[in-house]
Design a protein around this motif. Structure first.
Motif, PDB file in Angstrom:
ATOM      1  N   THR A 118      21.674  48.852  86.569  1.00  0.00           N
ATOM      2  CA  THR A 118      23.124  48.844  86.412  1.00  0.00           C
ATOM      3  C   THR A 118      23.694  50.082  87.081  1.00  0.00           C
ATOM      4  O   THR A 118      22.970  51.054  87.326  1.00  0.00           O
ATOM      5  CB  THR A 118      23.531  48.832  84.929  1.00  0.00           C
ATOM      6  OG1 THR A 118      22.964  49.973  84.269  1.00  0.00           O
ATOM      7  CG2 THR A 118      23.040  47.569  84.241  1.00  0.00           C
ATOM      8  N   ALA A 119      24.986  50.051  87.363  1.00  0.00           N
ATOM      9  CA  ALA A 119      25.641  51.173  88.031  1.00  0.00           C
ATOM     10  C   ALA A 119      26.520  51.933  87.050  1.00  0.00           C
ATOM     11  O   ALA A 119      27.035  51.363  86.081  1.00  0.00           O
ATOM     12  CB  ALA A 119      26.474  50.670  89.202  1.00  0.00           C
ATOM     13  N   THR A 120      26.710  53.220  87.331  1.00  0.00           N
ATOM     14  CA  THR A 120      27.596  54.039  86.507  1.00  0.00           C
ATOM     15  C   THR A 120      29.019  53.519  86.554  1.00  0.00           C
ATOM     16  O   THR A 120      29.728  53.519  85.549  1.00  0.00           O
ATOM     17  CB  THR A 120      27.563  55.501  86.990  1.00  0.00           C
ATOM     18  OG1 THR A 120      26.211  55.950  87.044  1.00  0.00           O
ATOM     19  CG2 THR A 120      28.363  56.406  86.067  1.00  0.00           C
ATOM     20  N   PHE A 121      29.428  53.104  87.738  1.00  0.00           N
ATOM     21  CA  PHE A 121      30.756  52.529  87.936  1.00  0.00           C
ATOM     22  C   PHE A 121      30.594  51.128  88.526  1.00  0.00           C
ATOM     23  O   PHE A 121      29.774  50.920  89.416  1.00  0.00           O
ATOM     24  CB  PHE A 121      31.592  53.402  88.888  1.00  0.00           C
ATOM     25  CG  PHE A 121      31.694  54.837  88.465  1.00  0.00           C
ATOM     26  CD1 PHE A 121      32.543  55.216  87.443  1.00  0.00           C
ATOM     27  CD2 PHE A 121      30.924  55.805  89.088  1.00  0.00           C
ATOM     28  CE1 PHE A 121      32.622  56.541  87.042  1.00  0.00           C
ATOM     29  CE2 PHE A 121      31.006  57.129  88.703  1.00  0.00           C
ATOM     30  CZ  PHE A 121      31.854  57.507  87.677  1.00  0.00           C
ATOM     31  N   LYS A 122      31.406  50.179  88.056  1.00  0.00           N
ATOM     32  CA  LYS A 122      31.246  48.800  88.516  1.00  0.00           C
ATOM     33  C   LYS A 122      31.734  48.589  89.941  1.00  0.00           C
ATOM     34  O   LYS A 122      31.569  47.504  90.492  1.00  0.00           O
ATOM     35  CB  LYS A 122      31.941  47.844  87.548  1.00  0.00           C
ATOM     36  CG  LYS A 122      31.213  47.785  86.204  1.00  0.00           C
ATOM     37  CD  LYS A 122      31.699  46.671  85.314  1.00  0.00           C
ATOM     38  CE  LYS A 122      30.844  46.591  84.053  1.00  0.00           C
ATOM     39  NZ  LYS A 122      31.247  45.487  83.161  1.00  0.00           N
ATOM     40  N   SER A 123      32.318  49.609  90.537  1.00  0.00           N
ATOM     41  CA  SER A 123      32.664  49.542  91.951  1.00  0.00           C
ATOM     42  C   SER A 123      31.465  49.863  92.831  1.00  0.00           C
ATOM     43  O   SER A 123      31.544  49.721  94.061  1.00  0.00           O
ATOM     44  CB  SER A 123      33.795  50.527  92.263  1.00  0.00           C
ATOM     45  OG  SER A 123      33.433  51.842  91.858  1.00  0.00           O
ATOM     46  N   ARG A 124      30.351  50.286  92.230  1.00  0.00           N
ATOM     47  CA  ARG A 124      29.146  50.602  92.985  1.00  0.00           C
ATOM     48  C   ARG A 124      28.094  49.503  92.785  1.00  0.00           C
ATOM     49  O   ARG A 124      28.021  48.889  91.728  1.00  0.00           O
ATOM     50  CB  ARG A 124      28.563  51.951  92.542  1.00  0.00           C
ATOM     51  CG  ARG A 124      29.428  53.145  92.897  1.00  0.00           C
ATOM     52  CD  ARG A 124      28.788  54.438  92.420  1.00  0.00           C
ATOM     53  NE  ARG A 124      29.581  55.611  92.791  1.00  0.00           N
ATOM     54  CZ  ARG A 124      29.278  56.854  92.436  1.00  0.00           C
ATOM     55  NH1 ARG A 124      28.194  57.094  91.700  1.00  0.00           N
ATOM     56  NH2 ARG A 124      30.054  57.860  92.820  1.00  0.00           N
TER      57      ARG A 124
END
Length: 456
Positions: free
Chosen positions: A205-211
């Motif tokens: 998973t990513a820290t930010f969902k834009s990544r």
């Protein structure tokens, strides 16, 4: 000072792409101005949300989920919108267009990062960050090229994909390298290679969902293989994605009557969103005179909460409001609801009716008033496929997916659709498998690079 220099260099990086009079692929930025040199610099370049997380949108104008009035059509602000709505031969009227330029900006930025990483010496303490940045760049390049091939090439057909032209695949930031169109098969192969290389580099998973993240890689691969009609591979990657994130929103827990019913995934928790992206901004999507197709609206029954969460009464029809961005932009990223539907479709096509109905009912049951949804049952695979595709259209409205579905399903006689529209007393028709399902490449690119134009 270093941060200021980097921001200045990023601005200068953008300058070559601000002209609307020259070929985008043929622009030659001064490489001496491209100064990102550290992992944080490269990450900052990829975090340019307005560029790296945008997708084409004219397919949303051209599809049959919406209609507009004569006055609404006249008020559209660009020739590309007006002409796409009517499926005309000349879309751009010699203007450039963001649906081509923005994805190729993404490719260019990704290549700048990948070329820069090749020159970087990485200490052991930075290896994980290096992997994340490299995996992200590979993902962004693949995401851009997937959207481009969907728009600017014929639908994937195993019988013709090795003969028909794909898109220019760019693997270097050196713009002196001539752009050429490979085949559709070669385009898809390049996209899949990038995603296979990205997966082991990215965290789940990513820290930010834009990544990007590994879950997003699997989600995108499932979409790609579905478009290639490789249902076993699409099923496998959909399952891999859902093994990492199978979260769904119970629509009974949101305020369906709110103007923005869904939490913005960049600042709040929309647990279905895997990767955040938006459709490019066109006036069609924002206009009060852009209404949901009346036949589609009527398919949502009274206990289906999507009827309230997705639409609001406006004038003579209903506007769409149910975007997963939580703002005025239309969501065009990756989300678990679509992956459930991909898996259900593949299961039907691979004769796993039990699995297909299980996935379908898991998703749709959370869209209805509690206790009002009777699980859908059938022993007929054909009826099950019709139901899955119907729910796909109902669920994914507003995401730009309908046009791509029309393209691929037109190759199957039972699902082929003829589209018609009437503007200012004239009727326009788009027949199944028409050349006009493939958007033309902007004229400046054809002139500058000698690319083969798509027949219209």
């Amino acid at each position: 000072m270093k941060r200021y220099n980097y921001l200045l260099a990023t601005f200068l990086l953008l300058l070559p792409f601000m002209s609307c009079k020259k070929s985008f692929l043929n622009e030659k930025p001064d490489q001496s101005l491209l100064v990102p040199e550290s992992l944080s610099d490269f990450q900052a370049l990829l975090d340019n949300l307005s560029i790296m997380n945008a997708t084409p949108a004219l397919q949303n104008v051209a599809a049959d989920d919406y209609y507009t009035t004569d006055n609404g059509w006249m008020a559209l602000t660009s020739p590309a919108e007006k002409n796409s709505y009517l499926w005309l031969s000349d879309i751009y009227e010699h203007q450039t267009d963001q649906d081509w330029n923005v994805p190729y900006k993404q490719v260019f930025y990704a290549n700048v990062v990948l070329d820069g990483l090749d020159k970087l010496t990485v200490g052991s303490t930075s290896q994980n960050t290096y992997n994340q940045v490299k995996g992200s760049a590979l993902f962004y390049r693949a995401f851009a090229e997937y959207n481009l091939v969907q728009m600017f090439a014929a639908d994937y057909d195993p019988a013709t994909s090795s003969q028909l032209p794909g898109i220019p695949v760019r693997s270097s930031s050196d713009v002196n390298i001539k752009s050429t169109r490979g085949t559709i098969q070669e385009t898809y192969e390049a996209i899949i290679v990038d995603l296979n290389n990205a997966a082991p580099l990215l965290s789940n998973t990513a820290t930010f969902k834009s990544r990007p993240c590994k879950t997003a890689v699997y989600a995108l691969l499932s979409k790609i293989y579905l478009s290639m009609r490789n249902y076993s591979q699409a099923l496998g990657f959909a399952t891999a994605c859902l093994n990492l994130n199978s979260s769904l929103i119970d629509y009974n827990t949101i305020s369906t009557s709110a103007s923005k019913p869904f939490p913005p995934p960049l600042t709040a928790d929309n647990k279905e969103v895997i990767f955040y992206a938006t459709l490019n901004s066109y006036s069609f999507n924002r206009a009060a005179t852009t209404y949901v197709n009346t036949d589609l609206y009527s398919v949502y029954d009274s206990n289906d909460l999507r009827k309230i969460a997705f639409f609001k009464k406006s004038g003579t029809g209903y506007n769409f409001k149910g975007t997963y961005t939580g703002n005025v932009s239309y969501f065009a990223g990756l989300a678990t609801d679509e992956i459930y539907l991909i898996r259900a479709e593949c299961e039907v096509r691979l004769n796993n009716l039990t699995g297909a109905l299980g996935d379908l009912n898991t998703l749709v049951g959370l869209r209805y008033v509690t206790g009002s949804y009777p699980n859908y049952t059938t022993t007929d695979p054909n009826q099950a496929l019709v139901k899955v595709l119907q729910e796909r259209r109902k669920e994914l409205i507003g995401r730009g997916a309908r046009w791509y579905d029309l393209k691929r399903l037109n190759l199957e006689a039972p699902f082929a659709v003829t589209l018609t529209r009437s503007i200012k007393g004239q009727t326009y028709t788009l027949i199944p498998n028409s050349n006009r399902y493939v958007f033309p490449i902007p004229d400046d690119e054809i002139a500058a690079n000698g690319l083969t134009q798509n027949p219209r």
